[in-house]
Design a protein around this motif. Structure first.
Motif, mmCIF file in Angstrom:
data_model
loop_
_atom_site.group_PDB
_atom_site.id
_atom_site.type_symbol
_atom_site.label_atom_id
_atom_site.label_comp_id
_atom_site.label_asym_id
_atom_site.label_seq_id
_atom_site.Cartn_x
_atom_site.Cartn_y
_atom_site.Cartn_z
ATOM 1 N N LEU A 41 4.178 2.515 4.500
ATOM 2 C CA LEU A 41 2.843 1.957 4.247
ATOM 3 C C LEU A 41 2.910 0.477 3.898
ATOM 4 N N LEU A 42 3.884 0.088 3.089
ATOM 5 C CA LEU A 42 3.998 -1.315 2.707
ATOM 6 C C LEU A 42 4.298 -2.196 3.922
ATOM 7 N N LEU A 43 5.128 -1.700 4.823
ATOM 8 C CA LEU A 43 5.455 -2.486 6.018
ATOM 9 C C LEU A 43 4.214 -2.806 6.851
ATOM 10 N N THR A 44 3.230 -1.926 6.828
ATOM 11 C CA THR A 44 2.013 -2.176 7.617
ATOM 12 C C THR A 44 1.149 -3.269 7.003
ATOM 13 N N THR A 45 1.358 -3.570 5.717
ATOM 14 C CA THR A 45 0.531 -4.577 5.049
ATOM 15 C C THR A 45 1.359 -5.706 4.441
ATOM 16 N N ALA A 46 2.658 -5.775 4.721
ATOM 17 C CA ALA A 46 3.560 -6.708 4.046
ATOM 18 C C ALA A 46 3.289 -8.174 4.368
ATOM 19 N N GLY A 47 2.608 -8.453 5.468
ATOM 20 C CA GLY A 47 2.374 -9.842 5.855
ATOM 21 C C GLY A 47 1.417 -10.585 4.940
ATOM 22 N N THR A 48 0.474 -9.876 4.361
ATOM 23 C CA THR A 48 -0.509 -10.506 3.471
ATOM 24 C C THR A 48 -0.659 -9.666 2.211
ATOM 25 N N LEU A 49 -1.164 -10.301 1.198
ATOM 26 C CA LEU A 49 -1.354 -9.611 -0.084
ATOM 27 C C LEU A 49 -2.813 -9.173 -0.184
ATOM 28 N N THR A 50 -3.085 -7.966 0.308
ATOM 29 C CA THR A 50 -4.438 -7.414 0.300
ATOM 30 C C THR A 50 -4.618 -6.495 -0.909
ATOM 31 N N THR A 51 -5.807 -5.972 -1.045
ATOM 32 C CA THR A 51 -6.067 -5.005 -2.119
ATOM 33 C C THR A 51 -5.206 -3.760 -1.933
ATOM 34 N N LEU A 52 -5.076 -3.294 -0.685
ATOM 35 C CA LEU A 52 -4.241 -2.122 -0.411
ATOM 36 C C LEU A 52 -2.784 -2.390 -0.795
ATOM 37 N N THR A 53 -2.309 -3.586 -0.449
ATOM 38 C CA THR A 53 -0.934 -3.950 -0.798
ATOM 39 C C THR A 53 -0.752 -3.945 -2.313
ATOM 40 N N ALA A 54 -1.707 -4.513 -3.033
ATOM 41 C CA ALA A 54 -1.630 -4.555 -4.496
ATOM 42 C C ALA A 54 -1.615 -3.148 -5.078
ATOM 43 N N VAL A 55 -2.444 -2.260 -4.528
ATOM 44 C CA VAL A 55 -2.465 -0.871 -4.997
ATOM 45 C C VAL A 55 -1.107 -0.215 -4.751
ATOM 46 N N LEU A 56 -0.540 -0.442 -3.577
ATOM 47 C CA LEU A 56 0.783 0.117 -3.272
ATOM 48 C C LEU A 56 1.839 -0.418 -4.239
ATOM 49 N N LEU A 57 1.791 -1.713 -4.507
ATOM 50 C CA LEU A 57 2.782 -2.330 -5.398
ATOM 51 C C LEU A 57 2.711 -1.731 -6.800
ATOM 52 N N VAL A 58 1.516 -1.525 -7.305
ATOM 53 C CA VAL A 58 1.354 -0.967 -8.656
ATOM 54 C C VAL A 58 1.694 0.526 -8.665
ATOM 55 N N ALA A 59 1.409 1.210 -7.558
ATOM 56 C CA ALA A 59 1.662 2.658 -7.490
ATOM 57 C C ALA A 59 3.151 2.987 -7.591
ATOM 58 N N TYR A 60 4.013 2.130 -7.037
ATOM 59 C CA TYR A 60 5.440 2.456 -7.020
ATOM 60 C C TYR A 60 6.031 2.583 -8.436
ATOM 61 N N PRO A 61 5.852 1.594 -9.307
ATOM 62 C CA PRO A 61 6.392 1.786 -10.665
ATOM 63 C C PRO A 61 5.681 2.881 -11.452
#
Length: 196
Positions: A41-61
Motif C-alpha cells: 500500500l505504501l508503494l502505491t502512495t510513496a511518491g507524495t505525502l497524502t492523507t492516505l500516506t500519513a494514515v499508513l505511516l501512523v498505522a505501522y507503529p
C-alpha cells in the motif's frame, strides 16, 4: 504408580511450555502479513505525502504497539523477560505521534522520525531476541534488530538529501516482515526447543 503420575505431570506441563513459542509463532505470521500488505500500500502512495500516506505511516507503529501488547500477554505466564516489550510499546506510541506531526512537514521530517524509531526499536528488538534465544528461531530477530539500526541511520541520512523518498520505508517494512516469517517458520520447526 509414580511413573504414571510423573508421565501425567509431564504431559500436563508440555502445552504450557510450548505455549510461548506457539503464541510467538502466530504473532510473527501476523506481523509478516501486515508488513507485506502495508509495504504494498505504501508503494502505491510513496511518491507524495497524502492523507492516505500519513494514515499508513501512523498505522505501522500503532500496529507494533498492538503486537507488543499481545506479546506481553503471552510472555507473562511463562515468566519470560518483558522489559524490552514495554520499551518497544512506548517507543512505537511516541513514534506514531511523531509521524502524525512530521507528516505535516514533509518527507524529510517523516524519514527523520522513522529513522530514529528504526534505530531505537532495532536495538530493543536485538536485545529481546538475545534474551529469547532459548525459545529457538530468534537469530532472525537478532539480525533484524541489527539491520533495523543500520537502516534507521540511512533514513536519517537520506532525509538530508535531494532524493528523499518514502519508498525505502516500504522495503524496510517488507524485509522486517520476512524476518518475522523466518522466525515463525523456525519456531514451528524447532517447537521452541532449539537454540537460535
Amino acid at each position: 504408580m509414580d511413573t504414571l503420575t510423573e508421565s501425567a505431570a509431564a504431559t500436563a506441563s508440555t502445552p504450557a511450555a510450548a505455549s510461548p513459542a506457539a503464541a510467538l509463532r502466530k504473532l510473527y505470521f501476523l506481523r509478516f502479513a501486515f508488513a507485506a500488505a502495508w509495504a504494498a500500500l505504501l508503494l502505491t502512495t510513496a511518491g507524495t505525502l497524502t492523507t492516505l500516506t500519513a494514515v499508513l505511516l501512523v498505522a505501522y507503529p500503532l500496529f507494533d504497539v498492538g503486537c507488543a501488547v499481545a506479546d506481553l500477554r503471552s510472555a507473562r505466564p511463562g515468566g519470560r523477560p518483558v522489559r524490552g516489550l514495554y520499551v518497544n510499546a512506548a517507543l512505537s506510541t511516541l513514534t506514531a505521534a511523531g509521524l502524525a506531526v512530521a507528516a505535516t512537514s514533509g518527507i524529510p521530517a517523516v524519514l527523520r522520525v522513522w529513522g530514529a524509531w528504526a534505530i531505537t526499536a532495532g536495538l530493543v528488538q536485538l536485545a529481546v531476541g538475545v534474551a529469547r534465544r532459548g525459545l529457538g528461531g530468534q537469530w532472525a530477530m537478532v539480525a533484524s534488530g541489527g539491520i533495523s539500526t543500520l537502516a534507521g541511520a540511512s533514513f536519517v541520512a537520506q532525509a538530508g538529501g535531494a532524493d528523499a523518498s518514502l519508498g525505502a520505508l516500504a522495503g524496510y517494512a517488507f524485509l522486517g516482515g520476512v524476518f518475522f516469517l523466518v522466525s515463525a517458520l523456525r519456531l514451528g520447526r524447532t517447537g521452541g526447543a532449539a537454540k537460535g
